[in-house]
Each structure stands twice: as structure tokens, then as C-alpha cells.
Design a protein around this motif. Structure first.
Motif, PDB file in Angstrom:
ATOM      1  N   MET A 139      12.945   7.676   1.399  1.00 32.45           N
ATOM      2  CA  MET A 139      12.819   6.797   2.559  1.00 32.45           C
ATOM      3  C   MET A 139      12.294   7.574   3.756  1.00 32.45           C
ATOM      4  O   MET A 139      11.413   7.104   4.482  1.00 32.45           O
ATOM      5  N   GLU A 140      12.810   8.770   3.954  1.00 31.75           N
ATOM      6  CA  GLU A 140      12.348   9.605   5.071  1.00 31.75           C
ATOM      7  C   GLU A 140      10.859   9.916   4.941  1.00 31.75           C
ATOM      8  O   GLU A 140      10.115   9.886   5.931  1.00 31.75           O
ATOM      9  N   LYS A 141      10.414  10.190   3.725  1.00 30.52           N
ATOM     10  CA  LYS A 141       9.007  10.497   3.498  1.00 30.52           C
ATOM     11  C   LYS A 141       8.111   9.340   3.929  1.00 30.52           C
ATOM     12  O   LYS A 141       7.080   9.537   4.589  1.00 30.52           O
ATOM     13  N   VAL A 142       8.502   8.122   3.571  1.00 29.18           N
ATOM     14  CA  VAL A 142       7.738   6.930   3.941  1.00 29.18           C
ATOM     15  C   VAL A 142       7.778   6.725   5.458  1.00 29.18           C
ATOM     16  O   VAL A 142       6.752   6.444   6.094  1.00 29.18           O
ATOM     17  N   HIS A 143       8.957   6.877   6.048  1.00 25.06           N
ATOM     18  CA  HIS A 143       9.086   6.708   7.493  1.00 25.06           C
ATOM     19  C   HIS A 143       8.186   7.665   8.259  1.00 25.06           C
ATOM     20  O   HIS A 143       7.503   7.284   9.217  1.00 25.06           O
ATOM     21  N   LEU A 144       8.171   8.922   7.844  1.00 22.44           N
ATOM     22  CA  LEU A 144       7.360   9.915   8.547  1.00 22.44           C
ATOM     23  C   LEU A 144       5.867   9.684   8.332  1.00 22.44           C
ATOM     24  O   LEU A 144       5.062   9.835   9.260  1.00 22.44           O
ATOM     25  N   LYS A 145       5.500   9.316   7.122  1.00 21.48           N
ATOM     26  CA  LYS A 145       4.089   9.029   6.839  1.00 21.48           C
ATOM     27  C   LYS A 145       3.577   7.912   7.739  1.00 21.48           C
ATOM     28  O   LYS A 145       2.504   8.016   8.349  1.00 21.48           O
ATOM     29  N   HIS A 146       4.349   6.852   7.842  1.00 22.20           N
ATOM     30  CA  HIS A 146       3.943   5.717   8.662  1.00 22.20           C
ATOM     31  C   HIS A 146       3.939   6.055  10.145  1.00 22.20           C
ATOM     32  O   HIS A 146       3.032   5.639  10.878  1.00 22.20           O
TER      33      HIS A 146
END
Length: 200
Positions: free
Chosen positions: A40-47
Motif C-alpha cells: 500500500m505504501e508503494k502505491v501511495h508514494l508512486k501516486h
């Protein structure tokens, strides 16, 4: 070349759909409720990084530029960038000013202001964040001048709060050890830079 705000709005909404889809998968496996899931953190940071690039190049995606739905999704992406304090803080000043002219939804700006304070260990202004206390009760964390809380919430288009207690001891995702969970949370705020010293 003129900015294609329609395409930018569509990009923002696509990112939010991806965010929601990943969240649903992690919720179904239970991983979402075991601390901050790395996926989830990976997606949040990417966005958040992509949104920052769009904002740096074109300006903030306001209601008049991308429509209310995409503007709300932009605010949601900012709110989800919880392991990037600098970005969230930089967006606070921008969105507070835009809210004054109706270009971003006031309620989401209130949530951003509170979320920053919540992670920094400060009292909230609008009471939009809750957490488990040491007794396993989910409640709104400390707020400034509680007697005027609902008046402040009304100013930001938020409904009144009847109680600061959200849920009793039971619940599907009640932490087995609330105190340990809180200690892990404080350690996380120190690691990512929300705080420089441990607070209660």
C-alpha cells in the motif's frame, strides 16, 4: 502549449482507482490491518510522486480545472502520502488558500490539516482522525478547544460530532495489544520524519 486539464483529471482519477483496488485486495487478505502494508505504501508514494510532478508542471488540479471529482481524488492522494511528510506539509499551505476561493473542497483541506497534526503528535483542529487508545477504544485523538469543535467543523463543511468515542472494545480489527501497536506507530512517525522526538 495549453495544459490538457481533462487528461490530467483522468490521470488523477485513474490513480485513485488503482489505490482503491490495491486497498481492497490487501483488506481481503488482512494485510491492510497489520501496520502500514508495504504494498500500500508503494502505491501511495508512486501516486504522490506523480501528482507532485503534475502540480509542479501545471499547477494544482482545482475544481474549475479538473472538476470536483478529480479535485477530491487529488486531495485523497495527498492524504494517502503519509510516509512523505514534506509533500503533505507543502500541500497544506497551497490547499488552505485554494479552499478560501472554493477551488478545493474545504472538508478535505480540514482532513489534511488534521492528519499532519495527528502524525506530528499535535492536537487536531477539526477532529477528523481517530486511533485506538491503550484500552482498545477507537476515539478521536486530542483536539484543540473541544467546546468549539463543531463550530469549526461547520466552517469546513464537516458534520457535527456527537461523541469523540468511535467504537467500543470489540470490533473486527481491534488490535490485540493496543499499547504495542501505539509504540510501533510512534516509531514509524520517527522513522519517516513526522516527529524528531517520541511523544505519548
Amino acid at each position: 502549449m495549453a495544459t490538457d486539464w481533462k487528461s490530467i483529471g483522468e490521470e488523477i482519477q485513474h490513480m485513485m482507482r488503482e489505490d482503491t483496488a490495491v486497498r481492497e485486495v490487501l483488506a481481503s487478505t488482512g494485510e491492510l490491518f497489520q501496520g502500514y502494508a508495504p504494498a500500500m505504501e508503494k502505491v501511495h508514494l508512486k501516486h504522490a510522486q506523480h501528482l507532485k510532478t503534475l502540480i509542479d508542471e501545471h499547477g494544482f488540479p482545482t475544481i474549475s480545472k479538473v472538476g470536483k471529482d478529480a479535485a477530491i481524488d487529488a486531495m485523497r492522494l495527498i492524504l494517502h502520502a503519509i510516509s512523505w511528510p514534506e509533500f503533505m506539509r507543502s500541500m497544506e499551505a497551497v490547499t488552505v488558500n485554494l479552499a478560501k476561493t472554493g477551488e478545493v473542497p474545504k472538508d478535505y483541506v480540514a482532513r489534511l490539516m488534521d492528519r499532519i497534526r495527528f502524525y506530528e503528535g499535535r492536537k487536531q483542529i477539526y477532529g477528523t482522525n481517530a486511533d485506538w487508545d491503550d484500552n482498545g477504544i477507537m476515539r478521536i485523538t486530542d483536539v484543540e478547544d473541544e467546546s468549539k469543535l463543531n463550530a469549526r467543523r461547520a466552517e469546513m463543511d464537516l458534520p457535527p460530532l456527537e461523541s469523540l468515542v468511535i467504537t467500543p472494545l470489540d470490533g473486527d480489527f481491534h488490535p490485540a495489544d493496543p499499547k504495542k501497536r501505539h509504540e510501533e506507530y510512534v516509531a514509524w512517525t520517527l522513522k519517516v520524519g513526522w516527529r524528531t522526538v517520541a511523544m505519548p
